[in-house]
Design a protein around this motif. Sequence first.
Motif, PDB file in Angstrom:
ATOM      1  N   ARG A 125       0.821  -1.219   0.000  1.00 46.60           N
ATOM      2  CA  ARG A 125       0.000   0.000   0.000  1.00 46.60           C
ATOM      3  C   ARG A 125       0.851   1.264   0.000  1.00 46.60           C
ATOM      4  NH1 ARG A 125      -4.969  -1.378   2.210  1.00 46.60           N
ATOM      5  NH2 ARG A 125      -5.343  -3.584   1.853  1.00 46.60           N
ATOM      6  N   ARG A 126       2.099   1.164  -0.421  1.00 52.76           N
ATOM      7  CA  ARG A 126       2.966   2.336  -0.357  1.00 52.76           C
ATOM      8  C   ARG A 126       2.468   3.490  -1.222  1.00 52.76           C
ATOM      9  NH1 ARG A 126       8.471  -0.939  -1.310  1.00 52.76           N
ATOM     10  NH2 ARG A 126       6.963  -2.133  -2.553  1.00 52.76           N
ATOM     11  N   SER A 127       1.624   3.201  -2.206  1.00 51.24           N
ATOM     12  CA  SER A 127       1.102   4.253  -3.073  1.00 51.24           C
ATOM     13  C   SER A 127      -0.302   4.696  -2.676  1.00 51.24           C
ATOM     14  CB  SER A 127       1.108   3.780  -4.535  1.00 51.24           C
ATOM     15  OG  SER A 127       2.420   3.740  -5.046  1.00 51.24           O
ATOM     16  N   GLU A 128      -0.647   4.497  -1.408  1.00 55.38           N
ATOM     17  CA  GLU A 128      -1.984   4.886  -0.950  1.00 55.38           C
ATOM     18  C   GLU A 128      -2.244   6.373  -1.180  1.00 55.38           C
ATOM     19  OE1 GLU A 128      -5.221   3.172  -0.156  1.00 55.38           O
ATOM     20  OE2 GLU A 128      -3.710   2.027   0.919  1.00 55.38           O
ATOM     21  N   ASP A 129      -1.230   7.208  -0.913  1.00 58.65           N
ATOM     22  CA  ASP A 129      -1.419   8.652  -1.108  1.00 58.65           C
ATOM     23  C   ASP A 129      -1.566   8.999  -2.579  1.00 58.65           C
ATOM     24  OD1 ASP A 129       1.260   7.961  -1.629  1.00 58.65           O
ATOM     25  OD2 ASP A 129       1.984   9.966  -1.083  1.00 58.65           O
ATOM     26  N   VAL A 130      -0.892   8.245  -3.447  1.00 52.85           N
ATOM     27  CA  VAL A 130      -1.012   8.478  -4.888  1.00 52.85           C
ATOM     28  C   VAL A 130      -2.405   8.098  -5.368  1.00 52.85           C
ATOM     29  CG1 VAL A 130      -0.158   7.787  -7.169  1.00 52.85           C
ATOM     30  CG2 VAL A 130       1.451   8.214  -5.299  1.00 52.85           C
ATOM     31  N   LEU A 131      -2.921   6.972  -4.867  1.00 51.18           N
ATOM     32  CA  LEU A 131      -4.280   6.559  -5.228  1.00 51.18           C
ATOM     33  C   LEU A 131      -5.289   7.617  -4.784  1.00 51.18           C
ATOM     34  CD1 LEU A 131      -6.471   4.690  -6.233  1.00 51.18           C
ATOM     35  CD2 LEU A 131      -6.188   3.306  -4.156  1.00 51.18           C
ATOM     36  N   ALA A 132      -5.126   8.142  -3.571  1.00 49.05           N
ATOM     37  CA  ALA A 132      -6.042   9.180  -3.085  1.00 49.05           C
ATOM     38  C   ALA A 132      -5.979  10.414  -3.974  1.00 49.05           C
ATOM     39  CB  ALA A 132      -5.700   9.543  -1.638  1.00 49.05           C
ATOM     40  N   HIS A 133      -4.787  10.775  -4.401  1.00 52.66           N
ATOM     41  CA  HIS A 133      -4.633  11.918  -5.314  1.00 52.66           C
ATOM     42  C   HIS A 133      -5.337  11.655  -6.645  1.00 52.66           C
ATOM     43  CE1 HIS A 133      -2.562  15.413  -7.106  1.00 52.66           C
ATOM     44  NE2 HIS A 133      -2.436  14.646  -8.178  1.00 52.66           N
ATOM     45  N   CYS A 134      -5.175  10.437  -7.152  1.00 50.10           N
ATOM     46  CA  CYS A 134      -5.823  10.083  -8.417  1.00 50.10           C
ATOM     47  C   CYS A 134      -7.342  10.158  -8.284  1.00 50.10           C
ATOM     48  CB  CYS A 134      -5.380   8.687  -8.856  1.00 50.10           C
ATOM     49  SG  CYS A 134      -3.669   8.605  -9.423  1.00 50.10           S
ATOM     50  N   GLU A 135      -7.864   9.729  -7.158  1.00 49.94           N
ATOM     51  CA  GLU A 135      -9.305   9.810  -6.925  1.00 49.94           C
ATOM     52  C   GLU A 135      -9.772  11.274  -6.934  1.00 49.94           C
ATOM     53  OE1 GLU A 135     -10.456   5.988  -4.182  1.00 49.94           O
ATOM     54  OE2 GLU A 135      -9.389   7.632  -3.216  1.00 49.94           O
ATOM     55  N   ARG A 136      -9.027  12.126  -6.270  1.00 51.83           N
ATOM     56  CA  ARG A 136      -9.419  13.539  -6.191  1.00 51.83           C
ATOM     57  C   ARG A 136      -9.386  14.221  -7.543  1.00 51.83           C
ATOM     58  NH1 ARG A 136      -6.123  13.299  -1.519  1.00 51.83           N
ATOM     59  NH2 ARG A 136      -4.387  14.266  -2.649  1.00 51.83           N
ATOM     60  N   HIS A 137      -8.486  13.772  -8.421  1.00 47.03           N
ATOM     61  CA  HIS A 137      -8.283  14.458  -9.691  1.00 47.03           C
ATOM     62  C   HIS A 137      -8.751  13.642 -10.898  1.00 47.03           C
ATOM     63  CE1 HIS A 137      -6.002  17.795  -7.897  1.00 47.03           C
ATOM     64  NE2 HIS A 137      -5.556  16.869  -7.053  1.00 47.03           N
ATOM     65  N   SER A 138      -9.531  12.589 -10.650  1.00 48.41           N
ATOM     66  CA  SER A 138     -10.104  11.761 -11.723  1.00 48.41           C
ATOM     67  C   SER A 138      -9.032  11.241 -12.674  1.00 48.41           C
ATOM     68  CB  SER A 138     -11.161  12.566 -12.494  1.00 48.41           C
ATOM     69  OG  SER A 138     -12.240  12.912 -11.658  1.00 48.41           O
TER      70      SER A 138
END
Length: 280
Positions: free
Chosen positions: A179-192
């Motif tokens: 899950r090291r890219s959890e913050d990246v996934l959250a960013h992707c969600e916010r920015h579609s």
Amino acid sequence: MHSDRHHLVLGGDLPVHRLGFGAMRLPADDPAAAHALARRAVELGVTFIDTADSYDLGRNEELLAEALHPYPDGVVVATKAGQCHPGDDWIPLGRPEYLRQQAELSLRRLRVERIDLFQLHRVDPAVALADQIGALRRLQDEGKVRHVGLSEVSVEQIAEAGRITPIVSVQNRYNLDDRRSEDVLAHCERHSIAFLPWLPIAPSVRPGSPVTEVARRLGVTPAQVALAWLLRRSEVVLPIPGTSSLRHLEENAGAAGVELSDEDFQHLDQLGRTAGMSRA
């Protein structure tokens, strides 16, 4: 980006099914088997295929073109450049002239006039990121690339790249255990932004694990459970499992029909977070 349980739209104009196919493991030494795998993936409903210029020195792209060109309507073949693979090593290589050369070679090997999604395979630390993304933006301006994506990047790098050209996809390693890219996934969600987890089937699918217990109860395979968890994890997630086996390809495709209960999803989610913390 419009998305639902089964589909998402890349860049606002490329609708794809949310379970793709990573072509890296197509057997270059057995073209007939490689062609059969690629064609079967499309038969199973796959509309997003991921490859790269460095996979078998470009042969992977050629195999896809041999198997599928002219590409069926709706099939998106995404490729990458920015990492070379001499021998056993993977080396970032992001000089603008190299990225342009590789894009031109990919166009030729894939037999297309424009690459629908061209991803920077790795950020080259020896080259300014602005220069690497600038090269991809120029390819867009010339009509040779439709959309740009990134691979193995941080939130900060996505933001920096996005100031040069819209970023429609990010491809980072992510699975139940990692899950090291959890913050990246959250960013992707916010920015579609579409999030393409590579190595999506976690090591935790080994026999005797909690994943296998869920799979046994549902009457499916552990790999299907791992993929179903990813599909439910976020509507921007587009897993790209790869295989050289027709049987595994068909099993992976079946994950789209696996529905996890709230209890199973939360149980698996917590197990994965615990595994991630234990490695930190």
